[in-house]
Design a protein around this motif. Structure first.
Motif, mmCIF file in Angstrom:
data_model
loop_
_atom_site.group_PDB
_atom_site.id
_atom_site.type_symbol
_atom_site.label_atom_id
_atom_site.label_comp_id
_atom_site.label_asym_id
_atom_site.label_seq_id
_atom_site.Cartn_x
_atom_site.Cartn_y
_atom_site.Cartn_z
ATOM 1 N N ASN A 1 38.927 142.833 -38.178
ATOM 2 C CA ASN A 1 39.335 144.113 -37.600
ATOM 3 C C ASN A 1 38.728 145.276 -38.365
ATOM 4 N N ALA A 2 38.626 145.099 -39.670
ATOM 5 C CA ALA A 2 38.044 146.158 -40.497
ATOM 6 C C ALA A 2 36.941 145.541 -41.358
ATOM 7 N N PRO A 3 35.788 145.309 -40.786
ATOM 8 C CA PRO A 3 34.703 144.667 -41.550
ATOM 9 C C PRO A 3 34.206 145.593 -42.653
ATOM 10 N N PRO A 4 33.772 145.045 -43.786
ATOM 11 C CA PRO A 4 33.277 145.898 -44.875
ATOM 12 C C PRO A 4 32.039 146.681 -44.440
ATOM 13 N N HIS A 5 31.970 147.914 -44.933
ATOM 14 C CA HIS A 5 30.838 148.785 -44.606
ATOM 15 C C HIS A 5 29.536 148.151 -45.098
ATOM 16 N N VAL A 6 28.498 148.275 -44.308
ATOM 17 C CA VAL A 6 27.195 147.783 -44.777
ATOM 18 C C VAL A 6 26.279 148.990 -44.991
ATOM 19 N N SER A 7 25.564 148.981 -46.090
ATOM 20 C CA SER A 7 24.725 150.145 -46.398
ATOM 21 C C SER A 7 23.469 150.150 -45.520
ATOM 22 N N ALA A 8 22.911 148.994 -45.277
ATOM 23 C CA ALA A 8 21.713 148.947 -44.425
ATOM 24 C C ALA A 8 22.036 148.113 -43.185
ATOM 25 N N PRO A 9 21.820 148.667 -42.001
ATOM 26 C CA PRO A 9 22.145 147.893 -40.794
ATOM 27 C C PRO A 9 21.261 146.661 -40.664
ATOM 28 N N PRO A 10 21.831 145.563 -40.207
ATOM 29 C CA PRO A 10 20.990 144.386 -39.982
ATOM 30 C C PRO A 10 19.941 144.726 -38.923
ATOM 31 N N VAL B 1 29.631 148.674 -35.513
ATOM 32 C CA VAL B 1 28.725 147.702 -34.879
ATOM 33 C C VAL B 1 27.871 147.016 -35.943
ATOM 34 N N PHE B 2 27.331 147.816 -36.858
ATOM 35 C CA PHE B 2 26.480 147.217 -37.899
ATOM 36 C C PHE B 2 27.302 146.282 -38.793
ATOM 37 N N ALA B 3 28.516 146.701 -39.109
ATOM 38 C CA ALA B 3 29.355 145.860 -39.968
ATOM 39 C C ALA B 3 29.714 144.550 -39.258
ATOM 40 N N GLN B 4 30.024 144.650 -37.971
ATOM 41 C CA GLN B 4 30.338 143.425 -37.222
ATOM 42 C C GLN B 4 29.077 142.556 -37.086
ATOM 43 N N ALA B 5 27.913 143.214 -36.945
ATOM 44 C CA ALA B 5 26.665 142.443 -36.834
ATOM 45 C C ALA B 5 26.406 141.673 -38.130
ATOM 46 N N ALA B 6 26.668 142.345 -39.266
ATOM 47 C CA ALA B 6 26.474 141.662 -40.557
ATOM 48 C C ALA B 6 27.414 140.468 -40.654
ATOM 49 N N PHE B 7 28.641 140.666 -40.162
ATOM 50 C CA PHE B 7 29.614 139.567 -40.186
ATOM 51 C C PHE B 7 29.148 138.419 -39.264
ATOM 52 N N LEU B 8 28.728 138.744 -38.061
ATOM 53 C CA LEU B 8 28.286 137.686 -37.136
ATOM 54 C C LEU B 8 27.080 136.934 -37.704
ATOM 55 N N ARG B 9 26.195 137.708 -38.337
ATOM 56 C CA ARG B 9 25.018 137.047 -38.925
ATOM 57 C C ARG B 9 25.440 136.114 -40.057
ATOM 58 N N LEU C 1 22.155 141.886 -32.424
ATOM 59 C CA LEU C 1 21.482 140.753 -33.073
ATOM 60 C C LEU C 1 20.594 139.971 -32.102
ATOM 61 N N GLY C 2 20.579 140.385 -30.836
ATOM 62 C CA GLY C 2 19.776 139.657 -29.853
ATOM 63 C C GLY C 2 20.523 138.495 -29.233
ATOM 64 N N ALA C 3 21.806 138.343 -29.574
ATOM 65 C CA ALA C 3 22.638 137.300 -28.951
ATOM 66 C C ALA C 3 23.290 137.877 -27.695
ATOM 67 N N ALA C 4 23.822 136.997 -26.844
ATOM 68 C CA ALA C 4 24.466 137.461 -25.607
ATOM 69 C C ALA C 4 25.964 137.202 -25.702
ATOM 70 N N PRO C 5 26.765 138.262 -25.843
ATOM 71 C CA PRO C 5 28.218 138.058 -25.886
ATOM 72 C C PRO C 5 28.799 137.877 -24.489
ATOM 73 N N ALA C 6 29.920 137.151 -24.425
ATOM 74 C CA ALA C 6 30.658 136.983 -23.169
ATOM 75 C C ALA C 6 32.138 137.165 -23.503
ATOM 76 N N ILE C 7 32.768 138.155 -22.891
ATOM 77 C CA ILE C 7 34.192 138.401 -23.136
ATOM 78 C C ILE C 7 34.999 137.536 -22.187
ATOM 79 N N LEU C 8 35.941 136.791 -22.722
ATOM 80 C CA LEU C 8 36.846 136.013 -21.863
ATOM 81 C C LEU C 8 38.229 136.647 -21.899
ATOM 82 N N ALA C 9 38.960 136.442 -20.819
ATOM 83 C CA ALA C 9 40.307 137.012 -20.736
ATOM 84 C C ALA C 9 41.174 136.440 -21.854
ATOM 85 N N TYR C 10 42.067 137.268 -22.363
ATOM 86 C CA TYR C 10 42.979 136.838 -23.411
ATOM 87 C C TYR C 10 43.980 135.840 -22.835
#
Lengths: 85, 578
Positions: B159-168, B59-67, B97-106
């Motif tokens: 799919n495999a975001p790089p590890h982040v040492s400090a969570p955003p 989650v933290f790694a994906q958050a860093a990526f989204l940011r 991150l305080g954003a609102a995700p919405a999943i749409l059907a594939y």
């Protein structure tokens, strides 16, 4: 079509589609054309296992892999495993 | 279901142990590091498990990526990703991150690119989305058609975001939107249900006692994560209560339904939710030679999101009675995204109550009068249980007590409106009550759902608007524009509804080509909505019944078609569960 392919085609026409006049050939699109819905894919997969004498792991198969008779047999050849006795 | 006394104190939740989390992220942060969280199972040699600690890292790694791609607090982020752990981590990362995700059907097989572009543009315009995240399997053919409104960008998921040492840092707040769920329908009818962290947590706190949830519970699911049953019951619930989840994709399950029961057996799962059709599907489509399961771990298999049918439950129970299935294992609930999830839940200590009702009085007086099960006019309904604490249910009926009417719901944790759709919100939320559009009655404090006021069709748990189907059929050159009716018909073989379409051709002579037109229409519906229509009836001009306003009258046209076609009438009458 081979005998096995013909068996599959007959099964799909007579047991699944059941609409007189619709002919299933080797390359007739079935899923993408709306002729077969997703709830019938299990029937296709089970019949394909029976016809080919293999076990086909569903996790390795997508709906697109079963779209035509030709694709079904290619899929069975690709991911089918010997059936346990 | 009578209205609670407004002066009475709020019911005390018996679950006092859940810490007072402010946000879903608080709940995730408090999870035990090494406890398994999600197992994504594809087949016997393709399965992945992450524990809560690893999930947090993802989650933290994906958050860093989204940011890094510009996501800010209070943005909306569209996720179009295959069912799996990367989707779940990206979803949680967005609300971290305080954003609102919405999943749409594939997108489905052979999705029409123009229609896809149109649909996605509509949703992104309504959401005013900052970003759409697509995974690596997203079809190349559609990539050029990802059109987002307002300059929103799309990115490929990592799919495999790089590890982040400090969570955003987390910007999630209790009263901010945690996420948005979408209902059925194309652009014009899409409704986004936005839910805050507080609403979701409050609802789950009150649902947990009704499920007698314990830390040893293990949930099984094949439900799609864009649906409330999959998202809330099978992702948010285990996230908040730190439970294990064993998951597979809907596609894998539907092609090999036995895998669900194998997983419940092998992983000793105790809870699962499925729509009604799945009970019959599991009873009929698992080959007898494959039915050697031990289902004794299953505490509750909850029938949800379609009308609960006694016949479907009975067929499942009798098929698996020798597999250790507890007599109380099959349960029911009534749920929707607008109330976060289950508004009612059956009592897990006994099988859901059944009521035998006089079908003639239902038809003529819209009342539910109990009769003996031996009465020739008796029809059986299965209870969806009682409202969970904090939820009130009222039947809107002029027929007085035991009247059948629209089910209205009010709850402590209800949605506050459809995102950016005040027009639809005004129709659905009136005087603080949510008008469900479903019909039902109350008996001895339990809710029984009998049908729908809306014309919505529910096929295997998926909601489909008939208008969407009718619009596509109307677009066929041989069809008289606007002279089309689509409706749902319960298919007793499948345990769910099937879509029936009846349409007028432009001229009598065209009836000679019905087979070709049928195939073309099926193809269009599949390409644009991703659904297969089993029954299409093409008729001569002036066949469709019109209303006084000159529009096709759906109900009268349906009745006319049922009269003409024996194959559409249920064999042996219309009784449920007999």
């Amino acid at each position: 079509m081979t005998d096995q392919q013909r068996q599959m085609a007959d099964y799909i026409m007579n047991q699944l589609i059941r609409r007189p006049g619709i002919l299933v050939e080797e390359t007739t699109p079935l899923v993408s054309s709306g002729l077969i819905d997703s709830l019938l894919l299990v029937d296709i997969l089970q019949k394909l296992e029976d016809v080919t004498g293999t076990r086909i792991p569903a996790g390795k198969v997508r709906a697109a892999d079963l779209d035509t008779i030709q694709l079904m047999f290619a899929t069975a050849a690709r991911v089918g495993r010997p059936r346990a006795r | 279901m009578s209205r609670p006394d407004p002066s009475a104190p709020a019911p005390q939740s018996p679950d006092a142990e859940l810490p007072p989390y402010e946000t879903l992220i608080d709940a995730l942060l408090a999870a035990p590091h090494g406890k398994p969280f999600v197992t994504m199972w594809r087949d016997e040699d393709d399965s992945e498990t992450v524990d809560f600690g690893r999930f947090r890292e993802l989650v933290f790694a994906q958050a860093a990526f989204l940011r890094s791609v510009g996501v800010q607090p209070q943005d909306r982020v569209i996720l179009i990703m295959d069912q799996g752990i990367p989707l779940m981590a990206t979803f949680a990362a967005a609300f971290h991150l305080g954003a609102a995700p919405a999943i749409l059907a594939y997108p489905n097989l052979k999705m029409d690119p123009a229609k896809y572009r149109f649909g996605l543009a509509g949703v992104s315009a309504n959401l005013k989305a900052r970003l759409a995240v697509l995974d690596e399997k997203f079809p190349e053919a559609l990539l050029g058609h990802v059109g987002l409104e307002g300059g929103a960008a799309f990115v490929r998921a990592l799919n495999a975001p790089p590890h982040v040492s400090a969570p955003p840092p987390s910007h999630a707040r209790a009263d901010q939107l945690a996420f948005i769920q979408h209902s059925a329908g194309t652009t014009g009818l899409q409704k986004g249900v936005g839910l805050t962290h507080r609403a979701v947590l409050s609802h789950l706190r009150r649902l947990a006692p009704a499920l007698a949830l314990s830390p040893s519970d293990r949930i099984y699911s094949w439900l799609p994560l864009y649906h409330d049953m999959g998202l809330i019951a099978c992702f948010m619930l285990p996230l908040v209560f730190h439970l294990e989840l064993v998951m597979q994709s809907p596609n894998d399950w539907v092609m090999q339904p036995s895998s669900m029961l194998e997983l419940i057996d092998n992983r000793r799962c105790s809870l699962a939710w499925v729509p009604n059709f799945a009970f019959q599907f599991l009873a009929r489509r698992v080959r007898p030679r494959d039915r050697s399961f031990d289902l004794s771990s299953l505490r509750a298999l909850i029938n949800c999101s379609e009308p609960v049918r006694a016949s479907s439950i009975d067929e499942f129970r009798s098929t698996y009675q020798d597999c250790g299935l507890a007599s109380t294992a099959v349960q029911s609930c009534y749920a929707m995204a607008e109330t976060v999830f289950a508004a009612t839940q059956s009592d897990l200590t006994r099988p859901p109550t059944r009521a035998w009702i006089n079908s003639e009085i239902i038809r003529k007086q819209h009342r539910a009068e109990p009769v003996s099960s031996a009465d020739p006019a008796a029809v059986c309904f299965v209870s969806s249980g009682r409202p969970i604490p904090g939820v009130e249910i009222r039947i809107d009926t002029p027929a007085g007590s035991q009247g059948i009417g629209e089910i209205l719901i009010r709850s402590e944790s209800m949605f506050s409106g459809y995102f950016n759709r005040p027009d639809l919100t005004a129709l659905a939320l009136q005087d603080g009550w949510y008008r469900s559009g479903d019909l039902g009655f109350e008996l001895d404090g339990e809710l029984y759902v009998t049908g729908r006021k809306k014309d919505m069709i529910i096929v295997a748990g998926e909601n489909i608007y008939p208008q969407d189907v009718e619009e596509i059929v109307s677009g066929h050159p041989a069809i008289h524009d606007g002279r089309v009716v689509a409706f749902g018909r319960f298919d007793p073989e499948a345990g769910t509804e099937e879509i029936v379409v009846v349409a007028e051709v432009n001229s009598e002579e065209q009836l000679a080509e019905t087979l070709r037109f049928e195939l073309e229409i099926r193809n269009s519906i599949m390409g644009q909505l991703g659904i297969a229509v089993r029954r299409i009836y093409l008729k001569a001009p002036k066949w469709v019944v019109k209303s006084t306003a000159g529009k096709p009258a759906r109900s009268s046209t349906r009745d006319k078609l049922l009269l003409e076609h024996d194959e559409l009438r249920p064999a042996g009458g219309t009784r449920n569960g007999k």
